[in-house]
Design an enzyme around this catalytic site. Structure first.
Site, PDB file in Angstrom:
ATOM      1  N   ARG A 125       0.820  -1.235   0.000  1.00 46.39           N
ATOM      2  CA  ARG A 125       0.000   0.000   0.000  1.00 46.39           C
ATOM      3  C   ARG A 125       0.851   1.281   0.000  1.00 46.39           C
ATOM      4  O   ARG A 125       0.394   2.336   0.435  1.00 46.39           O
ATOM      5  CB  ARG A 125      -0.964   0.034   1.184  1.00 46.39           C
ATOM      6  CG  ARG A 125      -1.963  -1.093   1.167  1.00 46.39           C
ATOM      7  CD  ARG A 125      -3.197  -0.741   1.978  1.00 46.39           C
ATOM      8  NE  ARG A 125      -4.157  -1.813   1.873  1.00 46.39           N
ATOM      9  CZ  ARG A 125      -4.238  -2.824   2.739  1.00 46.39           C
ATOM     10  NH1 ARG A 125      -3.415  -2.869   3.759  1.00 46.39           N
ATOM     11  NH2 ARG A 125      -5.140  -3.753   2.576  1.00 46.39           N
ATOM     12  N   LYS A 147       4.101  11.436 -11.700  1.00 46.22           N
ATOM     13  CA  LYS A 147       3.277  10.602 -12.591  1.00 46.22           C
ATOM     14  C   LYS A 147       3.957   9.247 -12.733  1.00 46.22           C
ATOM     15  O   LYS A 147       5.141   9.179 -13.084  1.00 46.22           O
ATOM     16  CB  LYS A 147       3.124  11.248 -13.968  1.00 46.22           C
ATOM     17  CG  LYS A 147       2.053  12.311 -14.021  1.00 46.22           C
ATOM     18  CD  LYS A 147       1.783  12.716 -15.461  1.00 46.22           C
ATOM     19  CE  LYS A 147       0.716  13.797 -15.535  1.00 46.22           C
ATOM     20  NZ  LYS A 147       0.513  14.274 -16.919  1.00 46.22           N
ATOM     21  N   GLU A 189      12.132  18.366 -24.648  1.00 43.89           N
ATOM     22  CA  GLU A 189      11.275  18.630 -23.483  1.00 43.89           C
ATOM     23  C   GLU A 189      11.770  19.860 -22.719  1.00 43.89           C
ATOM     24  O   GLU A 189      10.975  20.597 -22.138  1.00 43.89           O
ATOM     25  CB  GLU A 189      11.238  17.413 -22.547  1.00 43.89           C
ATOM     26  CG  GLU A 189      10.534  16.188 -23.125  1.00 43.89           C
ATOM     27  CD  GLU A 189       9.001  16.218 -22.981  1.00 43.89           C
ATOM     28  OE1 GLU A 189       8.442  17.265 -22.613  1.00 43.89           O
ATOM     29  OE2 GLU A 189       8.375  15.181 -23.268  1.00 43.89           O
TER      30      GLU A 189
END
Ligand code: GLY
Length: 370
Positions: A125, A147, A189
């Site tokens: 978890r 992300k 980027e």
């Protein structure tokens, strides 16, 4: 960059805030940098891939000193971001009889970071993890902001979590052994971060981009730091992409369609698809927001000068059919009601989200980039 000149960028997210440290020798002194996270004895597990392991693992091991670490390798490349590899990784982790205090170290590029970060978010978890990005793309983008994801049959990055690392160590020494093509892809980027929010920085890139690519340490440090500062500010304001974080997707709506059409592989690297996608987004911006054509020309000239693709003709392999390629935009997870929203620029240095763009203009921007 000398050992004394590390740059630190804070990602402010309340109790989940963390530092991104940019500099030379960070892996070689990893134990020192990790010390604040290791107050009590804590098991370390490094997750990496065979290529990165060959190039960087000795340095990291030496940096960890007598603190041992278990090593788990995952396959190289995008195929590692799959259910099967996630399951294998979790099985191997759990087979080490880890506990909640185990610290995962993600050593590698975006693929390793995404997979290891997602595994960290669900193993027991939630385990703490540290990003040790070894590619330019990972240092300036994917390792910062939390992300994490895998790919599924339905598309790329559709299963994952926003799960922040405890620390990011961007060791610019890793860039010295990076293939030139990958370096340039990461550079796209970095330029994106200037295009979306900082016109003077774009002008700095025009003057110093060649030095960044050539390996000038001061120029590299400044450029990587700028990206991390830009990204940290955006993530701090909008962690879960309800608003301004979407600006980071400039060039990505076209780029994603191009990557899908070319198979997410060697034909077009992610950063290369972003370069070409940015040119298309600028063309679309001219028609939708009145962006000056000069700005499109400047961005195009800059990217091309550094060897990035700026025309469809630059993409290896058979020609890409405009309609078939554009159709891939509809399955993008950012699409609303089957129509993608676009991040468009009224001028270099500023962007906004635009919904409901006329598909004929989208096709025209694509075709004009032949
Ligand atoms: N790479 C885009 C983001 O992190 O939001």
């Amino acid at each position: 960059m000398s050992a004394a000149s590390e740059r630190r960028v804070r990602v402010e997210l309340g109790e989940r805030s963390y530092d991104v440290v940019i500099g030379s020798g960070l892996l070689a002194h990893a134990g020192r940098w990790l010390e604040p996270l290791l107050e009590r004895p804590r098991r370390l597990v490094v997750i990496t891939d065979p290529h990165v392991a060959a190039a960087q693992l000795d340095r990291l091991r030496a940096g960890l000193g007598n603190r041992g670490a278990d090593i788990i390798t995952v396959p190289t490349g995008e195929r590692a971001k799959s259910w099967g590899e996630l399951e294998r990784l979790l099985d191997r982790l759990l087979g080490l009889t880890i506990d909640r205090r185990t610290l995962l170290l993600a050593l590698g590029g975006g693929v390793v970071g995404d997979l290891a970060g997602f595994a960290a978010s669900i193993a027991l978890r939630g385990l703490d993890f540290v990003q040790l990005p070894t590619t330019l793309l990972a240092q300036v983008d994917s390792s910062v902001g939390g992300k994490t994801a895998i790919n599924t049959a339905a598309g790329k990055n559709l299963v994952g979590a926003f799960y922040q690392p405890r620390l990011v160590l961007a060791d610019v020494d890793c860039l010295d052994t990076l293939p030139a093509r990958e370096l340039r892809a990461g550079y796209a980027e970095m330029v994106k971060h200037a295009v979306i929010a900082d016109r003077p920085m774009f002008e700095w890139f025009e003057d110093h981009g060649a030095a960044v690519i050539a390996g000038d340490a001061a120029a590299r440090g400044r450029a990587v730091e700028h990206s991390c500062v830009t990204k940290a500010a955006i993530v701090g304001a909008d962690e879960r992409e309800g608003g301004v974080r979407a600006h980071l997707n400039f060039g990505h709506t076209f780029g994603h369609a191009l990557e899908t059409a070319t198979g997410f592989g060697d034909r077009l690297l992610h950063g290369e698809s972003v370069a070409l996608g940015m040119v298309m987004a600028m063309r679309l911006s001219e028609h939708v927001l009145g962006c000056p054509a000069d700005d499109t020309a400047r961005l195009t000239a800059h990217l091309a000068a550094l060897g990035l693709p700026t025309r469809l003709a630059d993409v290896a392999g058979p020609p890409l059919d405009p309609r078939a390629t554009i159709a891939h935009m509809a399955v993008d997870k950012k699409a609303k009601g089957g129509r993608p929203s676009f991040i468009l620029a009224p001028r270099l240095g500023e962007v906004r989200v635009v919904d409901d763009v006329d598909p004929r203009l989208v096709e025209a921007a694509f075709v004009a980039t032949a």
